[in-house]
Scaffold this motif. Structure first.
Motif, short mmCIF file in Angstrom:
data_model
loop_
_atom_site.label_atom_id
_atom_site.label_comp_id
_atom_site.label_asym_id
_atom_site.label_seq_id
_atom_site.Cartn_x
_atom_site.Cartn_y
_atom_site.Cartn_z
N THR A 11 0.92 -1.14 -0.04
CA THR A 11 -0.05 0.16 -0.15
C THR A 11 0.80 1.10 -0.01
O THR A 11 1.95 1.37 0.61
N GLY A 12 0.44 2.19 -0.53
CA GLY A 12 1.15 3.55 -0.79
C GLY A 12 2.13 3.18 -1.78
O GLY A 12 3.40 4.04 -1.52
N GLY A 13 2.32 2.24 -2.41
CA GLY A 13 3.42 1.70 -3.32
C GLY A 13 3.80 2.85 -4.37
O GLY A 13 5.01 2.64 -5.08
N ALA A 14 2.80 3.64 -4.80
CA ALA A 14 3.19 4.85 -5.73
C ALA A 14 3.94 5.86 -5.28
O ALA A 14 4.28 6.83 -5.87
N GLY A 15 4.23 5.98 -3.84
CA GLY A 15 4.70 6.92 -3.08
C GLY A 15 6.21 6.94 -2.96
O GLY A 15 7.00 5.76 -3.51
N ALA A 16 7.00 7.72 -2.38
CA ALA A 16 8.39 7.64 -2.54
C ALA A 16 9.05 6.48 -1.67
O ALA A 16 9.73 5.77 -2.30
N LEU A 17 8.61 6.22 -0.55
CA LEU A 17 9.14 4.97 0.17
C LEU A 17 8.45 3.85 -0.67
O LEU A 17 9.14 2.67 -0.69
N VAL A 22 8.65 -1.38 -3.64
CA VAL A 22 8.42 -2.39 -4.62
C VAL A 22 9.68 -2.48 -5.58
O VAL A 22 9.65 -3.54 -6.29
N SER A 23 10.64 -1.36 -5.96
CA SER A 23 11.49 -1.82 -6.63
C SER A 23 12.72 -3.03 -5.91
O SER A 23 13.08 -3.71 -6.80
N ARG A 24 12.97 -2.85 -4.75
CA ARG A 24 13.65 -3.60 -4.05
C ARG A 24 12.82 -5.31 -4.14
O ARG A 24 13.65 -6.25 -4.28
N GLU A 204 17.36 2.77 1.59
CA GLU A 204 17.72 2.07 2.96
C GLU A 204 16.57 1.40 3.69
O GLU A 204 16.86 0.50 4.17
N VAL A 205 15.55 2.35 3.92
CA VAL A 205 14.52 1.92 4.91
C VAL A 205 13.54 0.69 4.06
O VAL A 205 13.35 -0.17 4.67
N ALA A 206 13.74 0.72 2.66
CA ALA A 206 13.01 -0.24 1.93
C ALA A 206 13.85 -1.78 1.94
O ALA A 206 13.21 -2.77 2.29
N ALA A 207 15.23 -1.47 2.39
CA ALA A 207 16.01 -2.91 2.60
C ALA A 207 15.58 -3.59 3.84
O ALA A 207 15.55 -4.73 3.96
N ALA A 213 9.87 -8.64 5.63
CA ALA A 213 8.88 -9.32 4.80
C ALA A 213 9.28 -10.59 4.23
O ALA A 213 8.26 -11.26 3.38
N SER A 214 10.42 -10.99 4.22
CA SER A 214 11.01 -12.14 3.42
C SER A 214 10.66 -13.56 4.09
O SER A 214 10.63 -13.46 5.38
#
Length: 231
Positions: A11-17, A22-24, A204-207, A213-214
């Motif tokens: 959710t919020g996947g189109a935002g900056a974070l 999603v990229s990661r 970095e936060v996405a990592a 989530a993994s």
């Protein structure tokens, strides 16, 4: 991390974070499902045409109908990452009821409803849920001047800890990250004189989110992980 053939809602996947998340995830092989408020938001999302990304225009995720539409279409669901939210800063004496309700609904109600939908989808199979709180959710005094926002994000932190205990035996691990101010174009524009090098990058936060989530996360639950960078 190996997300091959695993379905993940962001959710919020189109935002900056959210875009960084999603990229990661798609780099790790995930099949990402991204809800958008409207067609305009969907059109702005730079990963909308990626073969591992499915974009759905749902409307507001503060509404049960929108959430039911989103989760009903994702089977089997492995992970649900909740980056959607909103920010408003003002002294409490100057904060009107509409803004208070908006902050609670965007930050807490949307998260609660998505968590509920995710748990229902994951019951019997297990999975991962990652919420996004904020630094003031852990350090309440830093929320002065943005009290309604702080209350909503503190609710997200409490929700995460309580839900993690509730569903652990179902094989569902629930965690959250708590970012400080992140290095985004909007934040740079709002605070041009700040030392941007101290802010955590969205990547970095996405990592950290991706690990929680993994499938490689086997034991971590109920954590609200500070992701402050050097700030």
């Amino acid at each position: 991390m190996d997300f091959r053939n695993r379905h993940v809602i962001v959710t919020g996947g189109a935002g900056a974070l959210g875009t960084a998340v999603v990229s990661r995830l798609i780099e790790a092989g995930a099949l990402c499902h991204v809800p958008c408020l409207n067609e305009a938001e969907a059109a702005r999302f730079r990963l909308r045409d990626h073969k591992q990304v499915t974009v759905t225009v749902t409307g507001s995720l503060t509404e049960e109908r929108a959430i039911d539409k989103l989760y009903r279409g994702v089977t089997p669901l492995w992970a649900s990452v909740h980056t959607v939210g909103g920010f408003a800063a003002s002294a409490m004496r100057d904060t009107d009821l509409a803004t208070i309700r908006q902050q609670i609904e965007m930050n807490l109600i949307s998260c609660i409803l998505c968590c509920r939908a995710a748990v229902r989808a994951m019951t019997g199979t297990g999975g991962r849920i990652v919420n996004v709180a904020a630094r003031p959710a852990l350090e309440w005094r830093t929320g002065a001047g943005m009290t309604a926002y702080t209350a909503g994000k503190a609710g997200v932190a409490a929700l995460t800890a309580a839900l993690a205990e509730e569903v652990a035996k179902d094989g569902i691990l629930v965690n959250a990250v708590a970012p400080s101010i992140m290095d985004t174009p909007a934040n740079r524009q709002a605070m041009p004189k700040a030392d941007h090098a101290l802010w955590p990058k969205t990547e970095e936060v996405a990592a950290t989110i991706a690990f929680l989530a993994s499938p490689e996360n086997l034991v971590t639950r109920g954590a609200i992980v500070p992701v402050y960078g050097k700030s």
